[in-house]
Design a protein around this motif. Structure first.
Motif, PDB file in Angstrom:
ATOM      1  N   LEU B 168       1.133  -1.136   0.518  1.00 27.48           N
ATOM      2  CA  LEU B 168      -0.167  -0.069   0.337  1.00 27.48           C
ATOM      3  C   LEU B 168       0.347   0.959   0.185  1.00 27.48           C
ATOM      4  CD1 LEU B 168      -3.303   0.031   1.740  1.00 27.48           C
ATOM      5  CD2 LEU B 168      -1.890   2.402   1.579  1.00 27.48           C
ATOM      6  N   TRP B 169       2.440   1.114   0.585  1.00 25.51           N
ATOM      7  CA  TRP B 169       3.018   2.295   1.019  1.00 25.51           C
ATOM      8  C   TRP B 169       3.646   2.459  -0.676  1.00 25.51           C
ATOM      9  CZ3 TRP B 169       6.028   1.193   5.562  1.00 25.51           C
ATOM     10  CH2 TRP B 169       5.145   1.556   6.715  1.00 25.51           C
ATOM     11  N   ASP B 170       3.543   1.526  -1.063  1.00 26.21           N
ATOM     12  CA  ASP B 170       4.348   1.972  -2.534  1.00 26.21           C
ATOM     13  C   ASP B 170       3.203   2.382  -3.645  1.00 26.21           C
ATOM     14  OD1 ASP B 170       6.585   0.731  -2.316  1.00 26.21           O
ATOM     15  OD2 ASP B 170       6.141  -1.289  -2.755  1.00 26.21           O
ATOM     16  N   ALA B 171       1.874   1.782  -2.746  1.00 22.03           N
ATOM     17  CA  ALA B 171       0.951   2.490  -4.548  1.00 22.03           C
ATOM     18  C   ALA B 171       0.300   3.850  -4.194  1.00 22.03           C
ATOM     19  CB  ALA B 171      -0.345   1.575  -3.997  1.00 22.03           C
ATOM     20  N   VAL B 172       0.873   4.627  -2.750  1.00 17.45           N
ATOM     21  CA  VAL B 172       1.000   6.283  -2.400  1.00 17.45           C
ATOM     22  C   VAL B 172       1.625   6.371  -3.135  1.00 17.45           C
ATOM     23  CG1 VAL B 172       0.692   7.576  -0.254  1.00 17.45           C
ATOM     24  CG2 VAL B 172      -0.163   5.661  -0.354  1.00 17.45           C
ATOM     25  N   ARG B 173       3.228   6.109  -2.625  1.00 14.97           N
ATOM     26  CA  ARG B 173       4.692   6.857  -3.221  1.00 14.97           C
ATOM     27  C   ARG B 173       4.427   6.670  -5.563  1.00 14.97           C
ATOM     28  NH1 ARG B 173       7.511   2.476  -0.447  1.00 14.97           N
ATOM     29  NH2 ARG B 173       7.961   3.186   1.847  1.00 14.97           N
ATOM     30  N   ASP B 174       3.873   5.981  -5.109  1.00 17.65           N
ATOM     31  CA  ASP B 174       4.034   5.486  -7.472  1.00 17.65           C
ATOM     32  C   ASP B 174       2.586   7.172  -7.216  1.00 17.65           C
ATOM     33  OD1 ASP B 174       4.890   3.399  -7.836  1.00 17.65           O
ATOM     34  OD2 ASP B 174       3.206   2.327  -7.469  1.00 17.65           O
ATOM     35  N   PHE B 175       1.318   7.471  -6.955  1.00 14.26           N
ATOM     36  CA  PHE B 175       0.546   8.096  -7.025  1.00 14.26           C
ATOM     37  C   PHE B 175       1.444   9.680  -6.750  1.00 14.26           C
ATOM     38  CE2 PHE B 175      -2.431  11.212  -4.761  1.00 14.26           C
ATOM     39  CZ  PHE B 175      -3.162  11.410  -5.891  1.00 14.26           C
ATOM     40  N   HIS B 176       2.327   9.253  -6.461  1.00  9.94           N
ATOM     41  CA  HIS B 176       2.709  10.737  -5.461  1.00  9.94           C
ATOM     42  C   HIS B 176       4.019  10.852  -6.645  1.00  9.94           C
ATOM     43  CE1 HIS B 176       6.164  13.057  -3.410  1.00  9.94           C
ATOM     44  NE2 HIS B 176       5.312  14.048  -3.555  1.00  9.94           N
ATOM     45  N   ALA B 177       5.057  10.176  -7.201  1.00  3.01           N
ATOM     46  CA  ALA B 177       5.534  10.178  -7.988  1.00  3.01           C
ATOM     47  C   ALA B 177       5.253  10.706  -9.633  1.00  3.01           C
ATOM     48  CB  ALA B 177       6.538   8.727  -7.877  1.00  3.01           C
ATOM     49  N   ALA B 178       3.805  10.370  -9.307  1.00  2.00           N
ATOM     50  CA  ALA B 178       3.183  10.919 -10.704  1.00  2.00           C
ATOM     51  C   ALA B 178       2.771  12.358 -10.732  1.00  2.00           C
ATOM     52  CB  ALA B 178       2.529   9.324 -11.038  1.00  2.00           C
ATOM     53  N   GLY B 179       2.756  12.810  -9.664  1.00  2.00           N
ATOM     54  CA  GLY B 179       2.170  14.453  -9.188  1.00  2.00           C
ATOM     55  C   GLY B 179       1.208  14.738  -8.323  1.00  2.00           C
TER      56      GLY B 179
END
Lengths: 246, 294
Positions: B168-179
């Motif tokens: 879940l943390w990875d999913a949040v990081r991916d969302f953040h990385a995409a802006g």
């Protein structure tokens, strides 16, 4: 508009997947038809038509009180309700969706009654009378809709279940729904019935489907019930909104 | 200056005689990953509820995407996690996601969303039959269903096992990385440390500290040295003092140096104890002594 339908669709799904709530609204009036109407008045076309009208009001009242009263109270207790308020939609889709859902439940609740009346009794209506009768039924459901909303918004769910049940029975009996045509009802019911909304509602249905002419008193009381419970429902809704979302 | 997606200006919110938020001013900029940290009852949830349009401030203003959070159109740009205990049990996972997606014109693809949160196998399952962890994942996924610019995640991994938490943390990081912009509330330090770039500590309705993760990590290094002494000695490197009966708690960034100094003063002491403070504890003590501009 599409959001209204979306909300209606999912609320209907939620309701229909717990079928006992729907069954309750449709089985009870259907059983009453089978046990009381079919054997005792099934051969008398006029009496059977009266009784069918009464059972339709019975089914609709039960659908309204239980689906609105208990449904609203239970939803209010769930954290899903505040979550929905964060979605980009005002309160209208949820509210309208609920009304459409209850109409769907009402339709399901009255079908067995109509079928039993058509096939097992001599009750008869012309297609026009049937249509008018259904319209009268819809109009007559208004006080119970408002009563259900008031119960749902004013009470916690456990209390709502009890109150809906407690209200339901005297409304049905007192309004003369279980005692046959108006002329044959016992005296005390004749005395109190005109003051109850069930009587006004069923008189509308009888007027639409038979040569019955409704009493002014019943209709005036029906209007009064609508006004009173309309006011109470709005008050309870606002109080609830103010308490949770101010 | 990057765009401000959400802000409060001097917001106070009271419930009867209880003040949940006390003149809080906070800006959330586009692209930030903000961790809201604080003990239960500190005002975190009230703050998120104000941003999500669930509550109105008693005084002050709340802005969301350039307007009022009470305006449904503004809320098209945000995503919120429901509490998983309230998910409608009779609906199937796919239906619940579709229902939420129907509210957003630019909603993400259902299959893609379910994949992202490891829910693809559960699409036909009724929510009532899911495990607590599966419900939690669905609740978090719903926050992303509308393809939001800004998500509010409230205790997103409570009750998840380690593997699910990291996914879940990875999913949040991916969302953040995409802006994407994220506001995360948690009372778990570990979660805030793993994700947030900026940390806002809230206590008793006020912003106690608002700083970068690096600066906050420095503060986490604070230790608590507890001794029984007749009177509190004056020692260098002490950043906070608390007395509790005959015990004295000294907060310091360098416990070793403090103990050495304590021995050198010759003050009779007993019952020496050294332990790391929790982040919240350190903040409450430190900011209680030297209030930071909020």
């Amino acid at each position: 508009m599409s959001l209204v339908l979306t909300h209606a669709r999912y609320q209907f799904l939620e309701t229909i997947r717990v079928p006992i709530s729907v069954i309750g609204s449709s089985v009870f009036p259907a059983l009453a038809m089978l046990f009381f109407v079919v054997p005792f008045t099934g051969d008398d076309a006029v009496a059977a038509t009266y009784a069918t009208g009464a059972m339709l009001v019975f089914a609709v009242m039960s659908a309204c009180l239980f689906t609105y009263g208990i449904g609203v109270a239970e939803d209010r207790a769930q954290p899903w309700d505040p979550y929905l308020r964060t979605l980009p939609a005002g309160p209208l889709p949820r509210f309208t969706g609920r009304i459409l859902t209850v109409m769907g439940i009402m339709t399901i609740a009255i079908i067995p009654v109509l079928l039993i009346a058509a096939f097992l009794t001599k009750a008869t209506v012309t297609p026009l009378q049937l249509l008018l009768g259904l319209a009268a039924l819809l109009l007559g459901s208004l006080p119970f809709t408002l009563m259900g909303l008031f119960i749902g918004y004013a009470l916690p769910s456990k209390a709502a279940i009890v109150v809906a049940q407690v209200v339901f029975f005297p409304m049905a009996v007192g309004g003369g729904l279980l005692t046959g045509p108006p002329s044959t009802a016992p005296g005390f019911i004749k005395a109190i019935a005109p003051y109850l909304p069930t009587r006004g509602a069923v008189e509308l249905v009888w007027a639409a489907t038979t040569d019955f002419s409704p009493a002014l008193l019943s209709l005036a009381m029906l209007t009064l019930w609508v006004v009173v419970f309309g006011g109470l429902a709005v008050w309870a809704y606002r109080r609830d909104e103010g308490r949770r979302f101010s | 200056m990057t765009e401000i997606l959400a802000r409060t200006v001097e917001v106070t919110r009271t419930y009867g005689s209880v003040t949940a938020l006390d003149r809080v001013s906070l800006d959330i900029h586009a692209g930030e990953l903000v961790g809201l940290l604080g003990p239960n009852g500190a005002g975190k949830s009230t703050l998120v509820n104000l941003f999500a349009g669930l509550r109105r401030p008693t005084s002050g203003t709340v802005e969301l995407l350039g307007g009022s959070p009470l305006d449904p159109a503004r809320r098209r740009g945000i995503g919120v996690t429901p509490q998983e205990t309230g998910l409608p049990p009779a609906l199937r996972v796919g239906e619940c996601v579709d229902f939420v997606r129907a509210h957003f014109p630019g909603a993400v693809d259902r299959g893609e969303l379910l994949d992202r949160f490891g829910l693809a196998d559960l699409v036909k399952r009724q929510i009532g039959g899911l495990s607590g962890g599966q419900k939690r994942r669905l609740a978090v996924a719903l926050a992303f269903a509308g393809n939001p610019r800004l998500v509010f995640l409230d205790e997103p991994t409570t009750g998840l096992d380690v593997e699910a938490r990291h996914a879940l943390w990875d999913a949040v990081r991916d969302f953040h990385a995409a802006g994407g912009t994220v506001v995360l509330t948690s009372h778990y330090l570990e979660e805030i440390e793993a994700l947030a770039k900026r940390v806002v500590v809230i206590g008793e309705g006020r912003v106690l500290t608002d700083d970068t993760m690096e600066a906050v990590r420095g503060l986490v290094g604070v230790h608590r040295v507890t001794v029984t002494v007749p009177e509190t000695p004056d020692l260098p490197g002490v950043i906070g003092v608390e007395r509790e009966g005959d015990r004295t708690h000294l907060l310091t960034a360098d416990a070793d140096a403090l103990v050495r100094e304590l021995v050198l003063t010759g003050v009779p002491f007993s019952g020496l104890e050294v332990r790391p403070t929790s982040l919240e504890e350190a903040f409450l003590v430190i900011t209680g002594r030297e209030p930071q501009p909020a």
